[in-house]
Design a protein around this motif. Structure first.
Motif, short mmCIF file in Angstrom:
data_model
loop_
_atom_site.label_atom_id
_atom_site.label_comp_id
_atom_site.label_asym_id
_atom_site.label_seq_id
_atom_site.Cartn_x
_atom_site.Cartn_y
_atom_site.Cartn_z
N GLY A 1 0.78 -1.23 0.00
CA GLY A 1 0.00 0.00 0.00
C GLY A 1 0.81 1.28 0.00
O GLY A 1 0.39 2.29 -0.57
N GLY A 2 1.98 1.26 0.64
CA GLY A 2 2.78 2.48 0.70
C GLY A 2 3.21 2.97 -0.67
O GLY A 2 3.23 4.18 -0.94
N LEU A 3 3.57 2.04 -1.57
CA LEU A 3 3.93 2.42 -2.94
C LEU A 3 2.69 2.85 -3.72
O LEU A 3 2.74 3.80 -4.52
CB LEU A 3 4.63 1.27 -3.65
CG LEU A 3 5.95 0.79 -3.07
CD1 LEU A 3 6.59 -0.24 -4.00
CD2 LEU A 3 6.91 1.94 -2.83
N ASP A 4 1.58 2.16 -3.49
CA ASP A 4 0.35 2.51 -4.20
C ASP A 4 -0.11 3.92 -3.84
O ASP A 4 -0.64 4.66 -4.69
CB ASP A 4 -0.75 1.51 -3.86
CG ASP A 4 -0.44 0.10 -4.34
OD1 ASP A 4 0.44 -0.06 -5.20
OD2 ASP A 4 -1.09 -0.84 -3.84
N ALA A 5 0.11 4.32 -2.58
CA ALA A 5 -0.28 5.68 -2.17
C ALA A 5 0.57 6.73 -2.88
O ALA A 5 0.05 7.77 -3.31
CB ALA A 5 -0.14 5.82 -0.66
N VAL A 6 1.86 6.47 -3.03
CA VAL A 6 2.72 7.40 -3.75
C VAL A 6 2.32 7.46 -5.22
O VAL A 6 2.31 8.54 -5.84
CB VAL A 6 4.20 7.00 -3.59
CG1 VAL A 6 5.11 7.90 -4.43
CG2 VAL A 6 4.61 7.08 -2.12
N ALA A 7 1.96 6.31 -5.79
CA ALA A 7 1.52 6.29 -7.19
C ALA A 7 0.21 7.06 -7.37
O ALA A 7 0.01 7.75 -8.37
CB ALA A 7 1.35 4.86 -7.66
N LYS A 8 -0.69 6.94 -6.40
CA LYS A 8 -1.94 7.71 -6.44
C LYS A 8 -1.63 9.21 -6.37
O LYS A 8 -2.24 10.01 -7.10
CB LYS A 8 -2.83 7.30 -5.27
CG LYS A 8 -4.09 8.12 -5.08
CD LYS A 8 -5.12 7.84 -6.15
CE LYS A 8 -6.45 8.49 -5.79
NZ LYS A 8 -7.48 8.28 -6.83
N ALA A 9 -0.68 9.57 -5.53
CA ALA A 9 -0.28 10.98 -5.46
C ALA A 9 0.29 11.44 -6.79
O ALA A 9 0.02 12.56 -7.24
CB ALA A 9 0.74 11.16 -4.34
N GLY B 1 5.37 -0.09 5.46
CA GLY B 1 6.64 -0.71 5.15
C GLY B 1 7.28 -0.25 3.86
O GLY B 1 8.46 0.12 3.81
N ALA B 2 6.51 -0.28 2.77
CA ALA B 2 7.08 0.11 1.48
C ALA B 2 7.36 1.60 1.43
O ALA B 2 8.32 2.04 0.78
CB ALA B 2 6.13 -0.29 0.36
#
Length: 407
Positions: free
Chosen positions: A166-174, A340-341
Motif C-alpha cells: 500500500g505504501g507504494l500505491d499511495a505514492v503512485a496515487k499521489a 513498510g514500502a
C-alpha cells in the motif's frame, strides 16, 4: 501510464522502530541498529509469537493535548511523520492556494489499539463509557483525515489498502493526482498496531515467525527463514509537481518518481505465475529505464522460503544473476503493513542522496548466493542514481516503483 510528469520528492518524515525522524532513522540503519525486540506494549506470553518492531514515542511532548483523546497510537505516529515531512520540504499548506495540497495514505486495519480499548469499556462498563471518537479513530482512512485537518490540506484526499504494497500505491496515487493538476501531495503510509486484538490477526496469517531471539526472528533470504516480524511505523513523503517545486524555491529534491506498476497474483493453485515480475518490468518500462540502469533494489523480503525464492528468481530473471545489489533494511524494523514500502522508499531516497546502500542485518546463512548480490551487515558505498523498490501485500498485491535521483 508511461511518460508525463515525474513528481519530485522534497520532504521526508519517518517514524520507525529503530528511529523517530528521518536522520535518526537513517543513522541507526547505517549502523545496523535493530528496533526489533520482545513486545512490551502488552504481555505476549500467551501467544505463539512475542517479537515485534515497536515505535515508541512521547506523544504528550510531541503533539497537542487536544489530539490525544481522539487518536490511536498509529495516528499519532502518522501526525509526527507528517509534520516532519512538511517541515523538511518547507511546505506550509495553510498558506498555499486553496485545494493545491492533498493527502493520500496507505493503511491496513486502522487504529486497533483504540478500538480494543473502547470495546473493553463497552463490555465492562457500558455504552456510556465508549468514546465518541471511536466513530473514526479505528478506521483505516483516519490518518489521511487527521493530517488534512491539522495542516489545512483541502485538496484530494484518500486512503488505500493493499497491506505491505500500500505504501507504494499511495505514492503512485499521489503521482496521478499531481499529473491531474494538484501541486503538492503528502503521501506514503504509517501503519501497525500492537495490541492483543491486532496481534491475533497477525498470527492468524500463518506468516509470523515464532522465533524467540529478536536477531533470528526475521531472516529473509536466509536458509533459516521462518516468517516475518510485524512492526509499526512507516514514512510520509512530500511529492510535488517539479514546476511548482521550482516556483516556490524548494530547498532540496531527493528524487523523482519515475515509474510504477501494480499487479495482482492469480488464485493460489491455479498454476499461473506470480505477477511480481510483470510489476517490475512494467515499472521499468513506465520509467523508460533499462534493467542495467538500476543501481539498487530494495527487496520486499517476505521471510518465507517459497516467497523469498520467488523474489530471488524474479530479480535474477529481470536483471541477471547477481547483477544488481539487493538490500532489505526492514530486517531492522520488521514488516510495517501499509507503512513498510513507504519507509523503504524514504530509505531509497536517503540512499540516493548519500551514495550508500543500507545493510541487511542478521543474514548468516544466505540461501541464494547464485541469484542475488545481497548487501549484508556492512553498508556499501556506490554512486547511486536509480533505485527500484518492491512490495508484496498479503492476498496477492504486487507493487514496484522506480525512484531516480535529482539531476
Amino acid at each position: 501510464m508511461t511518460g508525463g510528469t515525474a513528481p519530485v520528492i522534497t520532504g521526508l518524515g519517518v517514524v520507525a522502530p529503530n528511529g523517530v525522524g528521518a536522520e535518526a532513522y537513517w543513522a541507526a540503519t547505517l549502523r545496523g541498529v535493530s528496533g526489533i525486540g520482545v513486545l512490551t506494549r502488552f504481555d505476549p506470553s500467551g501467544y505463539s509469537s512475542r517479537i515485534a518492531g515497536q515505535a515508541d514515542i512521547d506523544a504528550k511532548a510531541l503533539l497537542p493535548g487536544r489530539l490525544l483523546p481522539q487518536t490511536d497510537h498509529m495516528t499519532r505516529l502518522a501526525l509526527i511523520a507528517a509534520e516532519e515531512a512538511l517541515a523538511d520540504a518547507g511546505v506550509t499548506p495553510g498558506s498555499a492556494p486553496a485545494y493545491s495540497t492533498g493527502v493520500v495514505t496507505a493503511g491496513s486495519g486502522g487504529g486497533f489499539e483504540f478500538g480494543q480499548r473502547e470495546l473493553e469499556a463497552l463490555w465492562s462498563k457500558g455504552s456510556a463509557y465508549v468514546s465518541a471518537y471511536q466513530a473514526f479513530a479505528w478506521f483505516y482512512p483516519v490518518n489521511s483525515g487527521q493530517i488534512s485537518i491539522r495542516h489545512d490540506m483541502r485538496g484530494p484526499g484518500s486512503a488505500l489498502v493493499a497491506e505491505q504494497a500500500g505504501g507504494l500505491d499511495a505514492v503512485a496515487k499521489a503521482r496521478r493526482l499531481i499529473r491531474q493538476g494538484t501541486d503538492t501531495m503528502l503521501c506514503g503510509g504509517v501503519d501497525g498496531s500492537l495490541c492483543p486484538w491486532s496481534w491475533l490477526c497477525h498470527l492468524r496469517s500463518g506468516r509470523v515467525s515464532a522465533a524467540t531471539d529478536p536477531a533470528a526472528a526475521y531472516l529473509p533470504f536466509d536458509e533459516r527463514a521462518s516468517g516475518h516480524v510485524p512492526g509499526e511505523g512507516g514514512a510520509l513523503l512530500v511529492a510535488e509537481d517539479p514546476g511548482a517545486a521550482r516556483k516556490r524555491g524548494a530547498d532540496r529534491v531527493y528524487g523523482a518518481v519515475a515509474g510504477y506498476s501494480a499487479t495482482f497474483d492469480p488464485r493460489a493453485g491455479s498454476g499461473r505465475p506470480s505477477g511480481l515480475r510483470r510489476a517490475v518490468e512494467q515499472a521499468l518500462a513506465d520509467a523508460r529505464t533499462r534493467a542495467d540502469e538500476v543501481d539498487v533494489v530494495f527487496a520486499d523480503a517476505a521471510g518465507l522460503p517459497a516467497q523469498d525464492q520467488a523474489e530471488a528468481e524474479t530479480l535474477a530473471g529481470v536483471f541477471g544473476a547477481k547483477a544488481v545489489p539487493v538490500t532489505a533494511p526492514k530486517t531492522m524494523t520488521g514488516r510495517l503493513l501499509g507503512g513498510g514500502a513507504a519507509l523503504d522508499l524514504a530509505t531509497a531516497a536517503l540512499a540516493l542522496r548519500d551514495g550508500v546502500i543500507p545493510p541487511t542485518v542478521h543474514i548468516g546463512q544466505f540461501g541464494y548466493p547464485d541469484l542475488l548480490d545481497l548487501v549484508g551487515d556492512t553498508p556499501r558505498e556506490l554512486p547511486l542514481r536509480t533505485a527500484l523498490v518492491l512490495a508484496r501485500g498479503f492476498g496477492g498485491f504486487n507493487s514496484a516503483l522506480v525512484l531516480r535521483a535529482a539531476v
